[in-house]
Design a protein around this motif. Structure first.
Motif, PDB file in Angstrom:
ATOM      1  N   ARG A   1      -1.153   3.286 -12.213  1.00 20.10           N
ATOM      2  CA  ARG A   1      -1.067   4.485 -13.259  1.00 20.10           C
ATOM      3  C   ARG A   1      -2.224   4.769 -14.041  1.00 20.10           C
ATOM      4  NH1 ARG A   1       5.341   2.165 -13.400  1.00 20.10           N
ATOM      5  NH2 ARG A   1       6.411   3.322 -12.011  1.00 20.10           N
ATOM      6  N   LEU A   2      -3.030   3.800 -14.312  1.00 25.26           N
ATOM      7  CA  LEU A   2      -3.557   4.208 -15.315  1.00 25.26           C
ATOM      8  C   LEU A   2      -4.910   4.928 -14.766  1.00 25.26           C
ATOM      9  CD1 LEU A   2      -4.146   0.195 -17.246  1.00 25.26           C
ATOM     10  CD2 LEU A   2      -3.635   2.431 -18.084  1.00 25.26           C
ATOM     11  N   LEU A   3      -5.126   4.133 -13.212  1.00 23.28           N
ATOM     12  CA  LEU A   3      -6.566   4.528 -12.353  1.00 23.28           C
ATOM     13  C   LEU A   3      -5.674   6.432 -11.921  1.00 23.28           C
ATOM     14  CD1 LEU A   3      -8.357   4.254 -10.344  1.00 23.28           C
ATOM     15  CD2 LEU A   3      -7.115   3.855  -8.597  1.00 23.28           C
ATOM     16  N   MET A   4      -3.995   6.850 -12.364  1.00 25.87           N
ATOM     17  CA  MET A   4      -4.366   7.813 -12.180  1.00 25.87           C
ATOM     18  C   MET A   4      -4.540   9.152 -13.331  1.00 25.87           C
ATOM     19  SD  MET A   4      -3.420   8.589  -8.783  1.00 25.87           S
ATOM     20  CE  MET A   4      -3.235  10.566  -8.873  1.00 25.87           C
TER      21      MET A   4
ATOM     22  N   VAL B   1       0.624  -1.168  -0.294  1.00 31.36           N
ATOM     23  CA  VAL B   1      -0.542  -0.416   0.233  1.00 31.36           C
ATOM     24  C   VAL B   1       0.755   0.853   0.204  1.00 31.36           C
ATOM     25  CG1 VAL B   1      -1.722   1.103   1.931  1.00 31.36           C
ATOM     26  CG2 VAL B   1      -1.854  -0.709   0.908  1.00 31.36           C
ATOM     27  N   HIS B   2       1.692   1.330   0.691  1.00 29.51           N
ATOM     28  CA  HIS B   2       2.626   2.949   0.940  1.00 29.51           C
ATOM     29  C   HIS B   2       3.514   2.969  -0.078  1.00 29.51           C
ATOM     30  CE1 HIS B   2       1.812   3.384   4.744  1.00 29.51           C
ATOM     31  NE2 HIS B   2       1.786   2.446   5.589  1.00 29.51           N
ATOM     32  N   PHE B   3       3.500   1.477  -0.992  1.00 32.87           N
ATOM     33  CA  PHE B   3       4.740   1.414  -2.396  1.00 32.87           C
ATOM     34  C   PHE B   3       3.699   2.217  -3.079  1.00 32.87           C
ATOM     35  CE2 PHE B   3       5.559  -0.231  -5.841  1.00 32.87           C
ATOM     36  CZ  PHE B   3       7.134  -0.210  -6.301  1.00 32.87           C
ATOM     37  N   LEU B   4       2.413   1.452  -3.169  1.00 35.75           N
ATOM     38  CA  LEU B   4       1.766   2.378  -4.569  1.00 35.75           C
ATOM     39  C   LEU B   4       1.455   4.026  -4.398  1.00 35.75           C
ATOM     40  CD1 LEU B   4      -1.011  -0.840  -4.903  1.00 35.75           C
ATOM     41  CD2 LEU B   4       1.199  -0.111  -6.489  1.00 35.75           C
ATOM     42  N   THR B   5       0.668   3.911  -2.541  1.00 37.00           N
ATOM     43  CA  THR B   5       1.118   5.275  -2.941  1.00 37.00           C
ATOM     44  C   THR B   5       2.198   6.272  -2.798  1.00 37.00           C
ATOM     45  OG1 THR B   5       2.153   5.576  -0.762  1.00 37.00           O
ATOM     46  CG2 THR B   5      -0.090   5.086  -0.905  1.00 37.00           C
ATOM     47  N   ARG B   6       3.595   6.175  -2.699  1.00 34.58           N
ATOM     48  CA  ARG B   6       4.446   6.502  -3.441  1.00 34.58           C
ATOM     49  C   ARG B   6       5.066   7.118  -4.171  1.00 34.58           C
ATOM     50  NH1 ARG B   6       7.757   3.638   0.356  1.00 34.58           N
ATOM     51  NH2 ARG B   6       8.804   3.218  -1.628  1.00 34.58           N
ATOM     52  N   GLU B   7       4.841   5.779  -5.323  1.00 37.78           N
ATOM     53  CA  GLU B   7       4.786   5.465  -5.979  1.00 37.78           C
ATOM     54  C   GLU B   7       3.766   6.300  -7.804  1.00 37.78           C
ATOM     55  OE1 GLU B   7       7.949   4.529  -7.790  1.00 37.78           O
ATOM     56  OE2 GLU B   7       8.858   4.373  -5.897  1.00 37.78           O
ATOM     57  N   THR B   8       2.725   5.960  -7.213  1.00 40.23           N
ATOM     58  CA  THR B   8       1.977   6.358  -8.013  1.00 40.23           C
ATOM     59  C   THR B   8       1.430   7.384  -8.329  1.00 40.23           C
ATOM     60  OG1 THR B   8       0.079   4.289  -7.590  1.00 40.23           O
ATOM     61  CG2 THR B   8       1.915   3.881  -8.785  1.00 40.23           C
TER      62      THR B   8
ATOM     63  N   ALA C   1      -6.923   4.039   0.453  1.00 47.44           N
ATOM     64  CA  ALA C   1      -7.690   2.931  -0.318  1.00 47.44           C
ATOM     65  C   ALA C   1      -7.584   2.384  -1.832  1.00 47.44           C
ATOM     66  CB  ALA C   1      -9.275   4.233   0.086  1.00 47.44           C
ATOM     67  N   GLN C   2      -7.542   3.266  -2.327  1.00 50.98           N
ATOM     68  CA  GLN C   2      -7.598   2.852  -4.057  1.00 50.98           C
ATOM     69  C   GLN C   2      -6.480   1.856  -4.049  1.00 50.98           C
ATOM     70  OE1 GLN C   2      -6.402   7.175  -5.858  1.00 50.98           O
ATOM     71  NE2 GLN C   2      -8.528   6.702  -6.474  1.00 50.98           N
TER      72      GLN C   2
END
Length: 58
Positions: A53-56, A20-27, A32-33
């Motif tokens: 990345r697609l979501l963003m 979770v923290h990795f995804l929030t930091r990287e993208t 929650a997402q």
């Protein structure tokens, strides 16, 4: 020594929080997402990064 069921549950939780923290930091997705993506896709890092990345973008 074999891990107990509780230890395995705790490891799974810790791993999920790390991702979770990795995804929030990287993208830039929210926590929650990130959790929702992990629940839908699993722990495959490449798939999670792609979808986050697609979501963003959208």
């Amino acid at each position: 020594m074999a891990a107990t069921k509780q230890e395995l549950i705790e490891r799974a939780r810790a791993q999920k929080e790390f991702v979770v923290h990795f995804l929030t930091r990287e993208t830039g997705v929210t926590e929650a997402q990130a959790r929702e993506l992990i629940d839908l896709i699993g722990n495959n890092p490449n798939s999670l990064l792609r979808e986050a990345r697609l979501l963003m973008q959208g």
